[in-house]
Design an enzyme around this catalytic site. Structure first.
Site, PDB file in Angstrom:
ATOM      1  N   LYS A  65     -24.435 -28.380   9.401  1.00  0.00           N
ATOM      2  CA  LYS A  65     -25.063 -29.588   8.844  1.00  0.00           C
ATOM      3  C   LYS A  65     -25.454 -29.432   7.382  1.00  0.00           C
ATOM      4  O   LYS A  65     -25.460 -30.396   6.627  1.00  0.00           O
ATOM      5  CB  LYS A  65     -26.282 -29.970   9.686  1.00  0.00           C
ATOM      6  CG  LYS A  65     -25.881 -30.409  11.095  1.00  0.00           C
ATOM      7  CD  LYS A  65     -26.679 -31.587  11.574  1.00  0.00           C
ATOM      8  CE  LYS A  65     -26.070 -32.216  12.811  1.00  0.00           C
ATOM      9  NZ  LYS A  65     -26.116 -31.345  13.998  1.00  0.00           N
ATOM     10  N   GLU A 107     -32.673 -39.130   9.857  1.00  0.00           N
ATOM     11  CA  GLU A 107     -32.981 -39.173  11.282  1.00  0.00           C
ATOM     12  C   GLU A 107     -32.615 -37.818  11.874  1.00  0.00           C
ATOM     13  O   GLU A 107     -31.794 -37.104  11.305  1.00  0.00           O
ATOM     14  CB  GLU A 107     -32.162 -40.270  11.971  1.00  0.00           C
ATOM     15  CG  GLU A 107     -30.743 -39.858  12.397  1.00  0.00           C
ATOM     16  CD  GLU A 107     -29.798 -39.490  11.251  1.00  0.00           C
ATOM     17  OE1 GLU A 107     -30.026 -39.977  10.131  1.00  0.00           O
ATOM     18  OE2 GLU A 107     -28.852 -38.700  11.475  1.00  0.00           O
ATOM     19  N   SER A 156     -19.966 -24.357  15.674  1.00  0.00           N
ATOM     20  CA  SER A 156     -20.696 -25.225  14.744  1.00  0.00           C
ATOM     21  C   SER A 156     -22.108 -24.735  14.437  1.00  0.00           C
ATOM     22  O   SER A 156     -22.652 -25.052  13.378  1.00  0.00           O
ATOM     23  CB  SER A 156     -20.747 -26.652  15.301  1.00  0.00           C
ATOM     24  OG  SER A 156     -21.253 -26.653  16.624  1.00  0.00           O
TER      25      SER A 156
HETATM   26  C1  LIG Z   1     -25.560 -31.682  15.203  1.00  0.00           C
HETATM   27  C2  LIG Z   1     -24.707 -30.637  15.766  1.00  0.00           C
HETATM   28  C3  LIG Z   1     -23.460 -30.940  16.379  1.00  0.00           C
HETATM   29  C4  LIG Z   1     -22.962 -32.328  16.584  1.00  0.00           C
HETATM   30  O1  LIG Z   1     -22.747 -33.056  15.429  1.00  0.00           O
HETATM   31  P1  LIG Z   1     -21.298 -33.394  14.849  1.00  0.00           P
HETATM   32  O2  LIG Z   1     -21.581 -34.383  13.795  1.00  0.00           O
HETATM   33  O3  LIG Z   1     -20.473 -33.951  15.964  1.00  0.00           O
HETATM   34  O4  LIG Z   1     -20.735 -32.128  14.334  1.00  0.00           O
HETATM   35  C5  LIG Z   1     -22.678 -29.889  16.822  1.00  0.00           C
HETATM   36  N1  LIG Z   1     -23.091 -28.602  16.717  1.00  0.00           N
HETATM   37  C6  LIG Z   1     -24.271 -28.281  16.151  1.00  0.00           C
HETATM   38  C7  LIG Z   1     -24.655 -26.841  16.066  1.00  0.00           C
HETATM   39  C8  LIG Z   1     -25.123 -29.273  15.658  1.00  0.00           C
HETATM   40  O5  LIG Z   1     -26.290 -28.933  15.113  1.00  0.00           O
END
Ligand SMILES: *Cc1c(COP(=O)(O)O)cnc(C)c1O
Length: 393
Positions: A89, A111, A377
């Site tokens: 993010k 948000e 992610s």
């Molecule tokens: C917020 C988040 C997601 C989901 O958000 P996307 O916009 O679909 O990437 C996925 N993995 C993590 C670690 C997150 O913090």
């Protein structure tokens, strides 16, 4: 390269800008400014150096040997979990705060659901000395106390939202309401590839650093710059959009998006928006939405707060309906099992969201010579309570 967006911000029949009239001028100014600003040399230089020196990029592309043996393919993990603040993010919040400053904005709102985007936003606001208000549902505030404390320590004001289900969807509504009241001085940093045009395009561009790095990193490892599979989880779709970005037109690459099936696709408790959704409008964008026959939004459910959203970014709605991407779904249990497996085989504790992508490895019929890149992610620190309550079960 972009996601075949048309000048009105549509990807196929999805996207666009469905906003209250009071925001027209503001969103229009953003639309006019963002491409010019992100194309400027001084912007690119500052973005690049912060990604390198502050976020810690490039994130490694790790050849996961034991996981590869287990699934019979050459599996690489794109380690967004190693970024500052623990997820992908921050790539987007760095880009947006630089943009906001260049547009003369003096106040930031955001948000957040699980709090990851809230922390990433509060972080860049501390870095740039900008006041920051984060809207968060009362239910999420109770569930994510550590992230709330982090945001406060970083100097942000966390505003509790008590409408609706008191979760992410309601926090989005409140942030939009705030923006309507303060359109001139405030920039709204949206955390995923959702919202009115130009947000999905803008967020995808900032996250595209992920696929840009995969290209040269994969060349170093494999002698070719493309994999056979790219795999990522989708909540709103930003880490997947960043992972796919530079491969969109390369049809040698299969794109796999993994959504959260919760207790099961047909259980009535899931967040599998692409599979279950129908066309509708949510948070300024025409996309697939989980809704009843009379258009009421169905509350989503997933063990993972980051995937617990009743919509999906218009980019992914289009990738799925045009069949450019395959969409798989992983249940809570499959994700938990995959998280424990990655921890045991590679010594990496992933975020629960990322664990949904990992669960898809068992669903893909790999050939031994095939190369798969899976984006981790985020890291699992925030999910330790959930993991511990399931450990050994
Ligand atoms: C917020 C988040 C997601 C989901 O958000 P996307 O916009 O679909 O990437 C996925 N993995 C993590 C670690 C997150 O913090």
């Amino acid at each position: 390269m972009d996601y075949h967006i048309n000048p009105d911000g549509y990807y196929g029949s999805f996207g666009g800008s469905y906003i209250p009239e009071i925001l027209y001028a503001n969103v229009e100014r953003l639309r006019e400014a963002y491409l010019r600003i992100v194309g400027e040399e001084s912007f690119r230089k500052e973005f690049r150096s912060l990604l390198r020196d502050y976020v810690g990029r490039p994130s490694p592309l790790y050849p996961a040997k034991r996981l590869s043996e287990k699934y019979g393919a050459r599996i690489y993990l794109k380690r967004e979990d190693l970024n500052h603040t623990g997820a992908h993010k921050i790539n987007n919040t760095i880009g947006q705060i630089l943009l906001a400053r260049r547009m003369g904005k003096t106040r930031i709102i955001a948000e957040t659901g699980a709090g990851q985007h809230g922390v990433a936003t509060a972080t860049v606001c501390a870095l740039m000395n900008m006041p920051c208000v984060v809207y968060m549902g009362e239910t999420d505030i109770a569930r994510q106390a550590l992230n709330v404390r982090k945001m406060e320590m970083l100097g942000a004001e966390v505003r509790s939202v008590t409408s609706g289900n008191k979760t992410l969807k309601d926090a989005c509504n409140e942030a939009i309401r705030d923006w309507c009241c303060n359109p001139a001085d405030t920039h709204y940093i949206i955390g995923s590839t959702v919202g009115p045009h130009p947000y999905p395009d803008m967020v995808a561009r900032f996250q595209a650093v992920i696929s840009e790095e995969i290209k040269w990193q994969l060349t170093e490892h494999e002698g070719r710059d493309y994999p056979d599979y790219l795999i990522a989880c989708v909540g709103g779709g930003s880490n997947a959009a960043g992972t796919f970005y530079h491969y969109l037109n390369d049809t040698r690459v299969k794109l796999i998006a993994v959504e959260a099936a919760g207790h099961g696709i047909d259980s009535g408790e899931s967040a599998a928006t692409i599979r279950l959704g129908r066309e509708g409008i949510i948070h300024g964008s025409r996309t697939l939405v989980m809704q009843t026959d009379d258009g009421q939004i169905i509350e989503p459910y997933s063990i993972s707060a980051g995937l617990d959203y009743p919509g999906i970014g218009p980019i992914h709605a289009n990738l799925a309906t045009s069949r450019r991407a395959d969409v798989l779904a992983a249940t809570d249990n499959e994700a938990l099992q995959a998280a424990f497996e990655l921890t045991a085989t590679e010594g990496i504790i992933p975020a629960l969201e990322s664990a949904h992508a990992l669960a898809a490895l068992a669903m893909i019929p790999f050939h031994p010579e095939e190369v798969a890149v899976l984006t981790v992610s985020g890291r699992g620190d925030k999910d330790m309570d959930t993991y511990l309550s399931h450990f050994g079960k």
